[in-house]
Design a protein around this motif. Structure first.
Motif, short mmCIF file in Angstrom:
data_model
loop_
_atom_site.label_atom_id
_atom_site.label_comp_id
_atom_site.label_asym_id
_atom_site.label_seq_id
_atom_site.Cartn_x
_atom_site.Cartn_y
_atom_site.Cartn_z
N ASN A 212 0.84 -1.15 -0.09
CA ASN A 212 0.10 0.12 -0.10
C ASN A 212 0.85 1.26 -0.03
O ASN A 212 0.42 2.31 -0.77
N VAL A 213 1.94 1.26 0.64
CA VAL A 213 2.47 2.38 0.62
C VAL A 213 3.54 2.68 -0.38
O VAL A 213 3.60 3.87 -1.06
N ILE A 214 3.88 1.53 -1.23
CA ILE A 214 4.66 1.70 -2.56
C ILE A 214 3.58 2.03 -3.50
O ILE A 214 3.89 3.01 -4.41
N TYR A 215 2.22 1.47 -3.45
CA TYR A 215 1.13 1.98 -4.23
C TYR A 215 0.96 3.36 -4.30
O TYR A 215 0.81 4.05 -5.30
N ILE A 216 0.90 3.85 -3.24
CA ILE A 216 0.24 5.43 -2.78
C ILE A 216 1.51 6.29 -3.32
O ILE A 216 1.28 7.07 -4.12
N ASN A 217 3.03 6.06 -3.05
CA ASN A 217 4.00 6.63 -3.54
C ASN A 217 4.09 6.81 -5.03
O ASN A 217 4.37 7.96 -5.56
N THR A 218 3.67 5.67 -5.67
CA THR A 218 3.87 5.38 -7.15
C THR A 218 2.81 6.45 -7.86
O THR A 218 3.19 7.03 -8.75
N LEU A 219 1.70 6.07 -7.24
CA LEU A 219 0.48 6.64 -8.14
C LEU A 219 0.65 8.18 -7.69
O LEU A 219 0.45 8.98 -8.56
N GLY A 220 0.90 8.59 -6.75
CA GLY A 220 1.20 9.99 -6.19
C GLY A 220 2.23 10.60 -7.16
O GLY A 220 1.84 11.66 -7.60
N SER A 221 3.27 9.97 -7.35
CA SER A 221 4.37 10.45 -8.01
C SER A 221 3.71 10.61 -9.72
O SER A 221 4.07 11.41 -10.26
#
Length: 196
Positions: free
Chosen positions: A51-60
């Motif tokens: 979930n953290v990786i998902y949020i980071n990637t999608l946000g970027s």
């Protein structure tokens, strides 16, 4: 079977459904399910790192693609591949057309980039069977696999039918390049606040 150890589910009292039956059934469910050749499969839940990786990637990606014709969408966006029957929910899809207009016209969404975040239970399927099915998408130019168990990003870039280049990024100083979008994504952003 492409789905490894996953067993197909029953719906409406049967194991084989039409696409129309799947869509009707799926739209009533709280969890997401894949559909392939008449069978329905549960999709794995995501852990904290995922979930953290998902949020980071999608946000970027949202930030970097703001105002551009290609836009990123999250894991609630269902993708259909008519040539092999798959309905699935990639972690992140980048689509270079208006998805609302496409839906209104009854068109299939045509991603340019698909991103999956690997977990121990999905890594083999995402690398193997799922990538084979994704290669049937004519618009797909890049497939990205982000490991949730180590600092590792794999990018497959379309060259010609049956021919994909492959690049691995595994240092926090690396910058992942998505050639089809002329976009760079530092690994440090992808893995921000993630430790192993």
């Amino acid at each position: 079977m492409l789905h490894g150890l996953r067993e197909p589910l029953e719906a409406y009292g049967k194991k084989k459904l039409t696409a129309e039956e799947y869509l009707e059934w799926e739209n009533q469910q709280q969890e997401k399910h894949e559909f392939y050749q008449g069978e329905i499969f549960s999709m794995a839940g995501a852990g904290a790192r995922h979930n953290v990786i998902y949020i980071n990637t999608l946000g970027s990606l949202i930030n970097k693609l703001s105002g551009k014709p290609c836009q990123p969408y999250g894991s609630d966006l269902r993708i259909h591949i008519p040539t092999n029957t798959l309905y699935t929910y990639p972690d992140i899809s980048i689509i270079c057309k208006d998805i609302i207009e496409a839906e209104n016209k009854g068109e299939n969404l045509e991603p340019t980039v698909l991103i999956e975040i690997l977990s121990p239970s999905t890594a083999n399927y995402d690398r193997g069977g799922k990538f084979k099915l994704y290669r049937d998408i004519p618009s797909l130019k890049e497939y990205v696999l982000i490991d949730s168990m180590s600092f590792n990003v794999e990018v497959f870039h379309f060259i010609a039918v049956g021919d994909w280049s492959f690049r691995v990024y595994s240092n926090l100083e690396d910058v992942v390049e998505l050639q089809s979008l002329n976009l760079q994504l530092p690994i440090s952003q992808i893995y921000q606040n993630v430790s192993f």
